[in-house]
Scaffold this active site. Structure first.
Site: not given
Length: 138
Positions: A11, A58, A63, A83, A90, A93, A99
């Site tokens: 980020h 991203g 992402d 961060d 987003h 995302d 995950r």
């Protein structure tokens, strides 16, 4: 055997931290195929000379592009300095990407301390090491 693929993502408020981390571990990262989201990849490539395949930024889908690599079994590790104090627009995302790492047992490091442990592990540089990939077809 082809080089394993490692993703580098950060980020905005963490880009300098990731860049410094990459510089500190450049010899360990050099043998890998490096991929990154747009701005992060350009920064790393410009500052280190490492070859980095750049996906979109991203928020513009980068992402998700890296998430697709995970789902296709084409990513071996993710170093994602996100961060937690500045939520990104987003954010869904970001959560999906983390995950997918858990779903497919892909090593992920979100802090320099964890990243140090991952990259200095003997297993990280062992080309013969194969992580256990879940079989969800059973």
């Amino acid at each position: 055997m082809t080089a394993r693929t490692v993703a580098l993502v950060a980020h905005d408020h963490k880009k300098a931290e990731l860049l410094q981390w990459v510089k500190n571990h450049q010899p360990l990262l050099a043998p890998f195929k490096l991929v990154a989201t747009g701005t992060t990849g350009k920064l790393i490539s410009d500052e280190t000379g490492l070859e980095v395949h750049r996906y979109k930024s991203g928020p513009l889908g980068g992402d998700q592009q890296i998430g697709a690599l995970i789902a296709e079994g084409k990513l071996d590790a993710l170093f994602f300095f996100w961060d937690p104090l500045n939520p990104a627009p987003h954010d869904p995302d970001v959560k999906a990407l983390l995950r997918l790492c858990s779903v497919w047992n892909v090593p992920v490091a979100c802090t320099p301390a964890t990243a140090d442990l991952v990259v200095t592990s003997p297993l990280f540089s062992d080309a013969g090491h194969q992580r256990l990939v879940p079989d969800y077809g059973k």
